[in-house]
Design a protein around this motif. Structure first.
Motif, PDB file in Angstrom:
ATOM      1  N   SER A  85       0.980  -1.142   0.030  1.00 17.82           N
ATOM      2  CA  SER A  85      -0.265  -0.225   0.036  1.00 17.82           C
ATOM      3  C   SER A  85       0.867   1.300   0.015  1.00 17.82           C
ATOM      4  CB  SER A  85      -0.913  -0.042   1.168  1.00 17.82           C
ATOM      5  OG  SER A  85      -1.564  -1.237   1.330  1.00 17.82           O
ATOM      6  N   SER A  86       1.756   1.292  -0.755  1.00 15.07           N
ATOM      7  CA  SER A  86       2.818   2.446  -1.043  1.00 15.07           C
ATOM      8  C   SER A  86       2.816   2.759  -2.303  1.00 15.07           C
ATOM      9  CB  SER A  86       4.213   1.880  -0.270  1.00 15.07           C
ATOM     10  OG  SER A  86       5.093   3.132  -0.309  1.00 15.07           O
ATOM     11  N   GLY A  87       2.736   3.922  -2.835  1.00 11.07           N
ATOM     12  CA  GLY A  87       2.583   4.324  -4.257  1.00 11.07           C
ATOM     13  C   GLY A  87       4.013   5.110  -4.610  1.00 11.07           C
ATOM     14  N   PRO A  88       3.783   5.361  -5.892  1.00  8.76           N
ATOM     15  CA  PRO A  88       5.077   5.893  -6.566  1.00  8.76           C
ATOM     16  C   PRO A  88       5.385   7.364  -6.315  1.00  8.76           C
ATOM     17  CG  PRO A  88       3.161   5.975  -8.081  1.00  8.76           C
ATOM     18  CD  PRO A  88       2.737   5.477  -6.889  1.00  8.76           C
ATOM     19  N   ALA A  89       4.510   8.116  -5.753  1.00 14.66           N
ATOM     20  CA  ALA A  89       5.070   9.550  -5.279  1.00 14.66           C
ATOM     21  C   ALA A  89       4.065  10.080  -4.379  1.00 14.66           C
ATOM     22  CB  ALA A  89       4.826  10.371  -6.814  1.00 14.66           C
ATOM     23  N   GLN A  90       3.645  11.269  -4.460  1.00 14.77           N
ATOM     24  CA  GLN A  90       3.019  11.828  -3.431  1.00 14.77           C
ATOM     25  C   GLN A  90       1.566  11.223  -3.092  1.00 14.77           C
ATOM     26  OE1 GLN A  90       3.451  13.484  -6.236  1.00 14.77           O
ATOM     27  NE2 GLN A  90       1.713  14.370  -6.789  1.00 14.77           N
ATOM     28  N   ILE A  91       0.917  11.239  -1.940  1.00 17.47           N
ATOM     29  CA  ILE A  91      -0.583  10.785  -1.545  1.00 17.47           C
ATOM     30  C   ILE A  91      -1.560  11.647  -2.367  1.00 17.47           C
ATOM     31  CG2 ILE A  91       0.417   9.683   0.551  1.00 17.47           C
ATOM     32  CD1 ILE A  91      -0.732  12.483   2.065  1.00 17.47           C
ATOM     33  N   SER A  92      -2.637  10.941  -2.150  1.00 15.97           N
ATOM     34  CA  SER A  92      -3.796  11.675  -3.029  1.00 15.97           C
ATOM     35  C   SER A  92      -4.109  12.978  -2.344  1.00 15.97           C
ATOM     36  CB  SER A  92      -4.894  10.746  -2.924  1.00 15.97           C
ATOM     37  OG  SER A  92      -5.536  10.693  -1.295  1.00 15.97           O
ATOM     38  N   ASP A  93      -4.838  13.789  -3.343  1.00 18.15           N
ATOM     39  CA  ASP A  93      -5.168  15.061  -2.659  1.00 18.15           C
ATOM     40  C   ASP A  93      -5.865  15.163  -1.247  1.00 18.15           C
ATOM     41  OD1 ASP A  93      -3.750  16.173  -5.043  1.00 18.15           O
ATOM     42  OD2 ASP A  93      -5.524  16.513  -6.074  1.00 18.15           O
ATOM     43  N   SER A  94      -6.735  14.144  -1.541  1.00 17.38           N
ATOM     44  CA  SER A  94      -7.773  14.297  -0.268  1.00 17.38           C
ATOM     45  C   SER A  94      -6.887  13.800   1.100  1.00 17.38           C
ATOM     46  CB  SER A  94      -8.847  13.149  -0.470  1.00 17.38           C
ATOM     47  OG  SER A  94      -8.294  11.937  -0.711  1.00 17.38           O
ATOM     48  N   GLN A  95      -6.003  13.000   0.800  1.00 15.50           N
ATOM     49  CA  GLN A  95      -5.016  12.614   1.849  1.00 15.50           C
ATOM     50  C   GLN A  95      -4.209  13.572   2.260  1.00 15.50           C
ATOM     51  OE1 GLN A  95      -5.166   9.804   4.050  1.00 15.50           O
ATOM     52  NE2 GLN A  95      -6.984   9.366   3.171  1.00 15.50           N
ATOM     53  N   GLN A  96      -3.875  14.449   1.273  1.00 13.91           N
ATOM     54  CA  GLN A  96      -2.911  15.550   1.612  1.00 13.91           C
ATOM     55  C   GLN A  96      -3.412  16.663   2.354  1.00 13.91           C
ATOM     56  OE1 GLN A  96      -0.523  17.334  -1.585  1.00 13.91           O
ATOM     57  NE2 GLN A  96      -0.648  15.406  -2.855  1.00 13.91           N
ATOM     58  N   GLN A  97      -4.931  16.816   2.237  1.00 17.03           N
ATOM     59  CA  GLN A  97      -5.666  17.646   3.030  1.00 17.03           C
ATOM     60  C   GLN A  97      -5.863  17.180   4.609  1.00 17.03           C
ATOM     61  OE1 GLN A  97      -6.835  20.736   1.869  1.00 17.03           O
ATOM     62  NE2 GLN A  97      -5.457  20.007   0.221  1.00 17.03           N
ATOM     63  N   ARG A  98      -5.911  15.777   4.582  1.00 14.38           N
ATOM     64  CA  ARG A  98      -6.027  15.547   6.027  1.00 14.38           C
ATOM     65  C   ARG A  98      -4.634  15.382   6.766  1.00 14.38           C
ATOM     66  NH1 ARG A  98      -9.687   9.865   4.673  1.00 14.38           N
ATOM     67  NH2 ARG A  98     -11.380  11.037   4.608  1.00 14.38           N
ATOM     68  N   VAL A  99      -3.609  15.005   6.007  1.00 15.41           N
ATOM     69  CA  VAL A  99      -2.370  15.276   6.677  1.00 15.41           C
ATOM     70  C   VAL A  99      -1.936  16.725   7.018  1.00 15.41           C
ATOM     71  CG1 VAL A  99       0.417  14.917   6.188  1.00 15.41           C
ATOM     72  CG2 VAL A  99      -1.294  13.208   5.530  1.00 15.41           C
ATOM     73  N   LYS A 100      -2.173  17.721   6.010  1.00 17.58           N
ATOM     74  CA  LYS A 100      -1.984  19.065   6.487  1.00 17.58           C
ATOM     75  C   LYS A 100      -2.855  19.504   7.850  1.00 17.58           C
ATOM     76  CE  LYS A 100      -2.426  23.824   4.271  1.00 17.58           C
ATOM     77  NZ  LYS A 100      -2.992  24.246   5.500  1.00 17.58           N
ATOM     78  N   LEU A 101      -4.042  19.075   7.931  1.00 24.70           N
ATOM     79  CA  LEU A 101      -4.684  19.414   9.212  1.00 24.70           C
ATOM     80  C   LEU A 101      -3.893  18.893  10.366  1.00 24.70           C
ATOM     81  CD1 LEU A 101      -8.326  18.660   8.111  1.00 24.70           C
ATOM     82  CD2 LEU A 101      -7.517  20.661   8.750  1.00 24.70           C
ATOM     83  N   LEU A 102      -3.277  17.726  10.112  1.00 18.41           N
ATOM     84  CA  LEU A 102      -2.521  16.971  11.229  1.00 18.41           C
ATOM     85  C   LEU A 102      -1.496  17.587  11.716  1.00 18.41           C
ATOM     86  CD1 LEU A 102      -2.291  14.811  13.284  1.00 18.41           C
ATOM     87  CD2 LEU A 102      -1.068  13.435  11.504  1.00 18.41           C
ATOM     88  N   ARG A 103      -0.753  18.156  10.397  1.00 17.38           N
ATOM     89  CA  ARG A 103       0.665  19.017  10.724  1.00 17.38           C
ATOM     90  C   ARG A 103       0.097  20.520  11.258  1.00 17.38           C
ATOM     91  NH1 ARG A 103       2.659  19.590   5.254  1.00 17.38           N
ATOM     92  NH2 ARG A 103       4.419  20.823   6.243  1.00 17.38           N
ATOM     93  N   ASP A 104      -0.817  21.047  10.902  1.00 17.48           N
ATOM     94  CA  ASP A 104      -1.429  22.300  11.462  1.00 17.48           C
ATOM     95  C   ASP A 104      -1.533  22.206  12.918  1.00 17.48           C
ATOM     96  OD1 ASP A 104      -1.050  23.484   8.914  1.00 17.48           O
ATOM     97  OD2 ASP A 104      -3.286  23.601   8.621  1.00 17.48           O
ATOM     98  N   ALA A 105      -2.189  21.007  13.208  1.00 18.32           N
ATOM     99  CA  ALA A 105      -2.456  20.867  14.670  1.00 18.32           C
ATOM    100  C   ALA A 105      -1.241  20.534  15.478  1.00 18.32           C
ATOM    101  CB  ALA A 105      -3.546  19.545  14.696  1.00 18.32           C
ATOM    102  N   LEU A 106      -0.355  19.779  15.034  1.00 18.26           N
ATOM    103  CA  LEU A 106       0.822  19.766  15.780  1.00 18.26           C
ATOM    104  C   LEU A 106       1.778  20.888  16.053  1.00 18.26           C
ATOM    105  CD1 LEU A 106       1.944  16.457  13.770  1.00 18.26           C
ATOM    106  CD2 LEU A 106       1.444  16.403  16.108  1.00 18.26           C
TER     107      LEU A 106
END
Length: 293
Positions: free
Chosen positions: A140-161
């Protein structure tokens, strides 16, 4: 490292600090049972917000097939130490060198397995030096960056951190929905209390760097395809982090074995461990130094 287990160990497994040239890393290891011929060793590298426990359900079926299993917490993950705020320690090249040191300490050659972000860290290790490895499986590991929807979730997490304590971020994760769907840990390996304790073991700098890396990772498939190793691309039949057709295409580009686990999502190792273990062992069987796919 913790001396008191947060999660139950697989039957017959042991948890200990693996001493390497780059420091100590927490591992859970299961050896092949008596009466079963040992075929090899597999080193498992977990993904973003994950840990060695993500592979708990694979230990039994894989050791029964003759494979010693060593699952590791990366630098700053759960029970492996790392700096709280020094982000340079978690650069992908640094983590890749950690994987090479872990493989050396476990005893090479090994079959390398990386889940999600752990697949991209493992890819960087293979590109630095493929000689310690018999094969490389991306789960479950892709060729490059994660999907746009997951990028938004990760950004929320990073902002919170950036503004909240780890405990407060965990509370926010739970308020947003199931942890595995909003940047939290994968389902299937423990209850909420255990997962919270694991979350609090992560170093904030590690999570910040990992989240940034997932959103900016370049496509290095052509580089990897030039490496003389047998490759395996394994995923669930659904995946929101990297679309399944993207992983299908990556497997073609790598001339890799391709396995899709029906009924599994982003963590087939937890969702459907028996068919996942079977696919891994089938891929490894008969492989030895110098073999190719």
């Amino acid at each position: 490292m913790s001396t008191r287990a947060v999660f139950a160990l697989p039957p017959g497994a042991r948890a200990y600090p693996l001493h390497t040239a780059r420091g100590d890393f927490a591992v859970v290891e299961s050896d092949v049972p008596a009466g079963v011929a040992r075929k090899g060793t597999a080193l498992f590298v977990p993904g973003f917000t994950g840990s060695k426990e993500d592979f708990t359900l694979l230990h039994g079926p894989l050791t029964a097939r003759g494979y010693r299993v060593v699952a590791v917490d990366g630098r700053g993950q759960f029970e492996s130490d790392g700096p709280e705020t020094d982000e340079s320690a978690y650069a992908q090249d640094e983590l890749a060198r950690d994987v090479l040191a872990q493989a050396a300490a476990v005893g090479t050659p090994v079959h390398l397995v990386g889940h999600s972000m752990g697949g991209q860290v493992s890819r960087a290790a293979v590109l630095l030096d493929h000689s310690p490895f018999l094969s490389f499986t991306l789960v479950s590991s892709g060729p490059a960056q994660i999907s746009d929807s997951q990028q938004q979730r990760v950004k929320l997490l990073r902002d919170a951190l950036g503004t909240m304590t780890m405990a407060k971020v965990w509370d926010a994760i739970l308020a947003m929905g199931p942890p595995e769907e909003v940047g939290g840990p994968a389902q299937g390996i423990g209850d909420v209390i255990q997962l919270r304790r694991r979350w609090l073991g992560n170093k904030p700098a590690q999570l910040l760097v990992a989240g940034r890396q997932l959103c900016t990772e370049p496509d290095r498939v052509a580089e990897l395809a030039a490496v003389p190793l047998p490759f395996h691309v394994l995923s669930g039949s659904q995946d929101d982090t990297w679309p399944v057709p993207l992983m299908d295409d990556m497997a073609v580009r790598l001339r890799a074995r391709r396995t899709v686990i029906p009924g599994a999502d982003h963590s087939p190792n937890a969702d459907e461990p028996l068919p996942t273990a079977r696919a891994l062992a089938d891929f490894w069987d008969g492989r030895a130094p110098g073999d190719d796919d």
